[in-house]
Design an enzyme around this catalytic site. Structure first.
Site, PDB file in Angstrom:
ATOM      1  N   GLY A   1       1.397 -12.220  -1.743  1.00  0.00           N
ATOM      2  CA  GLY A   1       0.616 -11.036  -1.401  1.00  0.00           C
ATOM      3  C   GLY A   1      -0.152 -10.458  -2.574  1.00  0.00           C
ATOM      4  O   GLY A   1      -1.326 -10.093  -2.454  1.00  0.00           O
ATOM      5  N   ARG A   2       0.488 -10.406  -3.745  1.00  0.00           N
ATOM      6  CA  ARG A   2      -0.174  -9.808  -4.910  1.00  0.00           C
ATOM      7  C   ARG A   2      -1.239 -10.721  -5.504  1.00  0.00           C
ATOM      8  O   ARG A   2      -1.992 -10.304  -6.387  1.00  0.00           O
ATOM      9  CB  ARG A   2       0.874  -9.454  -5.962  1.00  0.00           C
ATOM     10  CG  ARG A   2       1.768 -10.611  -6.392  1.00  0.00           C
ATOM     11  CD  ARG A   2       2.985 -10.096  -7.155  1.00  0.00           C
ATOM     12  NE  ARG A   2       3.944 -11.121  -7.496  1.00  0.00           N
ATOM     13  CZ  ARG A   2       4.917 -11.541  -6.681  1.00  0.00           C
ATOM     14  NH1 ARG A   2       5.027 -11.030  -5.460  1.00  0.00           N
ATOM     15  NH2 ARG A   2       5.778 -12.463  -7.077  1.00  0.00           N
TER      16      ARG A   2
ATOM     17  N   GLU B   1       5.034  -0.505   7.747  1.00  0.00           N
ATOM     18  CA  GLU B   1       4.075   0.550   7.446  1.00  0.00           C
ATOM     19  C   GLU B   1       2.689   0.196   7.984  1.00  0.00           C
ATOM     20  O   GLU B   1       2.001   1.033   8.578  1.00  0.00           O
ATOM     21  CB  GLU B   1       3.983   0.788   5.930  1.00  0.00           C
ATOM     22  CG  GLU B   1       5.294   1.134   5.261  1.00  0.00           C
ATOM     23  CD  GLU B   1       5.963  -0.088   4.640  1.00  0.00           C
ATOM     24  OE1 GLU B   1       6.579   0.064   3.578  1.00  0.00           O
ATOM     25  OE2 GLU B   1       5.850  -1.185   5.228  1.00  0.00           O
TER      26      GLU B   1
ATOM     27  N   GLU C   1       5.921  -6.956 -10.119  1.00  0.00           N
ATOM     28  CA  GLU C   1       6.568  -7.621  -8.990  1.00  0.00           C
ATOM     29  C   GLU C   1       6.826  -9.091  -9.307  1.00  0.00           C
ATOM     30  O   GLU C   1       7.781  -9.689  -8.822  1.00  0.00           O
ATOM     31  CB  GLU C   1       5.717  -7.479  -7.730  1.00  0.00           C
ATOM     32  CG  GLU C   1       6.457  -7.850  -6.449  1.00  0.00           C
ATOM     33  CD  GLU C   1       5.685  -7.476  -5.202  1.00  0.00           C
ATOM     34  OE1 GLU C   1       5.982  -6.428  -4.603  1.00  0.00           O
ATOM     35  OE2 GLU C   1       4.769  -8.238  -4.821  1.00  0.00           O
TER      36      GLU C   1
ATOM     37  N   LYS D   1      13.836  -2.078   2.225  1.00  0.00           N
ATOM     38  CA  LYS D   1      13.330  -2.235   3.591  1.00  0.00           C
ATOM     39  C   LYS D   1      14.479  -2.259   4.596  1.00  0.00           C
ATOM     40  O   LYS D   1      14.406  -1.646   5.668  1.00  0.00           O
ATOM     41  CB  LYS D   1      12.510  -3.524   3.713  1.00  0.00           C
ATOM     42  CG  LYS D   1      11.209  -3.544   2.937  1.00  0.00           C
ATOM     43  CD  LYS D   1      10.508  -4.875   3.161  1.00  0.00           C
ATOM     44  CE  LYS D   1       9.216  -4.976   2.373  1.00  0.00           C
ATOM     45  NZ  LYS D   1       8.547  -6.281   2.563  1.00  0.00           N
TER      46      LYS D   1
ATOM     47  N   HIS E   1      -7.062  11.990 -23.262  1.00  0.00           N
ATOM     48  CA  HIS E   1      -6.690  13.391 -23.074  1.00  0.00           C
ATOM     49  C   HIS E   1      -5.449  13.521 -22.197  1.00  0.00           C
ATOM     50  O   HIS E   1      -5.168  14.596 -21.676  1.00  0.00           O
ATOM     51  CB  HIS E   1      -7.866  14.154 -22.461  1.00  0.00           C
ATOM     52  CG  HIS E   1      -9.066  14.179 -23.349  1.00  0.00           C
ATOM     53  ND1 HIS E   1      -9.278  15.158 -24.300  1.00  0.00           N
ATOM     54  CD2 HIS E   1     -10.112  13.322 -23.473  1.00  0.00           C
ATOM     55  CE1 HIS E   1     -10.406  14.919 -24.945  1.00  0.00           C
ATOM     56  NE2 HIS E   1     -10.933  13.799 -24.456  1.00  0.00           N
TER      57      HIS E   1
ATOM     58  N   LYS F   1       0.354 -10.613   7.103  1.00  0.00           N
ATOM     59  CA  LYS F   1       0.528 -12.050   7.349  1.00  0.00           C
ATOM     60  C   LYS F   1       1.358 -12.293   8.606  1.00  0.00           C
ATOM     61  O   LYS F   1       0.994 -13.077   9.479  1.00  0.00           O
ATOM     62  CB  LYS F   1       1.188 -12.722   6.146  1.00  0.00           C
ATOM     63  CG  LYS F   1       1.347 -14.239   6.316  1.00  0.00           C
ATOM     64  CD  LYS F   1       2.086 -14.867   5.148  1.00  0.00           C
ATOM     65  CE  LYS F   1       1.248 -14.918   3.913  1.00  0.00           C
ATOM     66  NZ  LYS F   1       1.895 -15.680   2.821  1.00  0.00           N
TER      67      LYS F   1
END
Length: 582
Positions: A269-270, A215, A356, A512, A387, A209
């Site tokens: 964002g999520r 990153e 979050e 951060k 399993h 954004k």
């Protein structure tokens, strides 16, 4: 009023966890109760009968929702009120999938026309790329897309992509194309994302954004270098586009601002997969019409959540079940167990959406919460999970489970001579596991089967372990949108009742800030070929660990700026990457 209902539910939950309180194996014999806990909406079926609730529990939980003004808060969300109070923002991700003629306001502004302006732009661009009208600098079609983003810019689109890859309609539209994701700043992820791709047919979508996410931007610069090393500087404009609102930085990066697709600060964002964040790469892969159907599925559940009474409202019931399990029964985790491999990335996405959003320790007014909120979410597709960790959920800790099944498989296999088809075999486990958790197996039953006494404690299943079951008619673009919105809104329900802000995420900021300090220190040590000292301001443990790291790669110095690529990233005449990365 809210505190009164909290006290009533607390007292009720205390009775519910008593040893002699009605066991699920008994509750499941009550046909009326089971019918009352069945919910259906437009093809979705949700069965809550294996939750540790009675009709009284359900009544008390709905009273709690009323006392928490849940209906009002839902209306306020759709009306554009700034429920994200710490950032003074509206919460309007449903507007991203609203029809053109819908009116949803942020303040006095109807945001839907702007949403469709971006969607129309996405359609036009994706149609050009897919048809071959938009070509790379060498004149070849761009058939391979690398979406560069992290967090919600990665997990949501990856979930949808994985859900649609083996759907017949979507797969037909994606023929001859491939979509990859680059999220982790780890160069291993770069190597795997680019392995086998040719720069001349690759289009990179940079999703940030602000165009400052550390990153993402390092990965974007890495991919830009990979592209321009072979194609020249002009490749950036033809082989890279952006999903961002910072047009100044987009232009400075070398991307034409005309090829930037915006979104808004009222989209967390999520919650952004239905914005350009997901719609650009997914439309490039599957075509805009398929992804438009995905939006329609999400909007279907949006309106159901907004309009349906609590007695029929699936996201509300899902949220209330979590409130009951977390805050009253004391179960802090939840397993999301889709019995379809195509939903293998649902749990990782919901991890972010839920944890979050609701991983908070304070109420909206800043006061400490007097109760536990949030859930630890995890999951795997069935039968893989059986399993792996089902031993724990059957005989160890109590972890409420959510089983998700599909009536019609995306891929049908039925071998001659087999008792059931492959999908029926999968779904037999879907039904059996929920019952095994609920009813368990007693010592009496084991003795009747002549199990030796010394093995009885080991083979006893207590049961009474809550779960819920969700059935979808099939998994396609529409139902993928439905299940996305269903989980998004259940998270909002939990946050509204807990009285927290589910739409900020201050908890991700401190790391951060500290990473920036470490970054500066590492650069200094690499450049000057030195180790950290106490004067650098880190605690003894961090100083020791960082020096261990720095000394382990002493050969990597930063004497002057230059590009360093491992052989595996450059596919040239002299260097061929291995094929084992994918």
């Amino acid at each position: 009023m809210l505190s009164r209902f909290l006290l009533s539910l607390t007292a009720h939950s205390a009775r519910a966890v008593c040893v002699w309180y009605r066991h699920l194996r008994d509750l499941l014999t009550d046909e009326t109760r089971c019918n009352e806990l069945f919910f259906e909406h437009n093809g979705i079926t949700c069965d809550f009968s294996r939750q540790r609730v009675t009709p009284k529990t359900v009544k008390l939980l709905r009273n709690l929702a009323g006392a928490a003004n849940l209906k009002t808060k839902i209306s306020q969300m759709f009306a554009g009120e700034h429920l994200n109070v710490t950032e003074d923002r509206a919460v309007l991700h449903p507007a991203l999938r609203a029809p053109r003629d819908e009116k949803i306001y942020d303040g006095k502004k109807n945001v839907v026309p702007e949403v469709w302006e971006v969607l129309d732009k996405i359609k036009g661009f994706s149609d050009k790329v897919r048809s071959g009208e938009w070509l790379g600098v060498t004149g070849k079609p761009l058939t391979d897309v690398v979406a560069i983003g992290i967090g919600g810019s990665f997990l949501g689109p990856l979930f949808v992509h994985t859900a649609l890859r083996t759907n017949h309609e979507a797969a037909f539209e994606a023929e001859g194309r491939q979509l990859r994701f680059l999220a982790n700043v780890d160069p291993v992820d770069v190597a795997r994302a680019l392995n086998g791709l040719k720069p001349e047919t690759t289009l990179a979508v940079v999703v940030s954004k602000t165009f400052t996410t550390a990153e993402t931007m390092l990965n974007a610069r890495t991919v830009r270098t990979w592209l321009t090393a072979e194609l020249g500087a002009e490749a950036t404009a033809k082989h890279m586009v952006a999903v961002s609102t910072n047009l100044k930085l987009v232009k400075a990066f070398g991307i034409d601002p005309e090829n930037a697709f915006g979104f808004w600060d009222w989209v967390g964002g999520r919650y952004s997969v239905t914005s350009a964040v997901g719609m650009v790469p997914l439309s490039l892969q599957y075509g805009f019409e398929v992804m438009k159907t995905f939006l329609e599925g999400a909007w279907d559940v949006d309106t159901h959540f907004r309009d349906a009474p609590f007695e029929e409202n699936i996201p509300v019931q899902l949220g209330l079940a979590s409130i009951w399990n977390v805050s009253f029964l004391g179960y802090p985790a939840r397993a999301i167990l889709p019995y379809t491999q195509a939903l293998s990335k649902l749990a990782p996405h919901i991890q972010q959406v839920s944890m979050e959003s609701n991983g908070k320790g304070v109420a909206i007014d800043g006061s400490r919460l007097p109760f536990e909120s949030g859930e630890v979410d995890f999951g795997e597709p069935g039968t893989n999970g059986q399993h792996s960790f089902y031993q724990l959920i059957h005989q160890g800790r109590v972890i409420p489970c959510e089983f998700i099944g599909i009536l019609k498989s995306q891929q049908s296999v039925y071998l001659k001579g087999e008792v059931v088809s492959n999908h029926d075999e999968l779904m037999c486990n879907f039904f059996a596991q929920a019952d095994a958790l609920a009813t368990g197996k007693t010592a009496v039953e084991l003795r009747a089967e002549n199990v030796p006494d010394h093995l009885i404690p080991h083979k006893t299943f207590t049961g009474n372990r809550p779960s819920l079951s969700i059935l979808l008619p099939e998994l396609n673009a529409y139902t993928t949108g439905q299940i996305l919105a269903m989980y998004e809104h259940r998270v909002a329900v939990q946050g509204f009742i807990w009285g927290i802000n589910s739409f900020d995420q201050w908890g991700v900021e401190l790391g951060k800030v500290l990473a920036a300090k470490v970054r500066t220190a590492v650069n200094s040590c690499r450049t000057k070929n030195k180790s950290l000292t106490p004067a650098d301001g880190f605690n003894h443990s961090t100083t020791k660990l960082l020096n261990k790291y720095l000394q382990g790669k002493a050969q990597l110095l930063y004497p002057e700026p230059r590009d360093v690529f491992p052989c595996e990233l450059i596919d040239g005449d002299v260097c061929r990457p291995p094929t084992s990365y994918l």
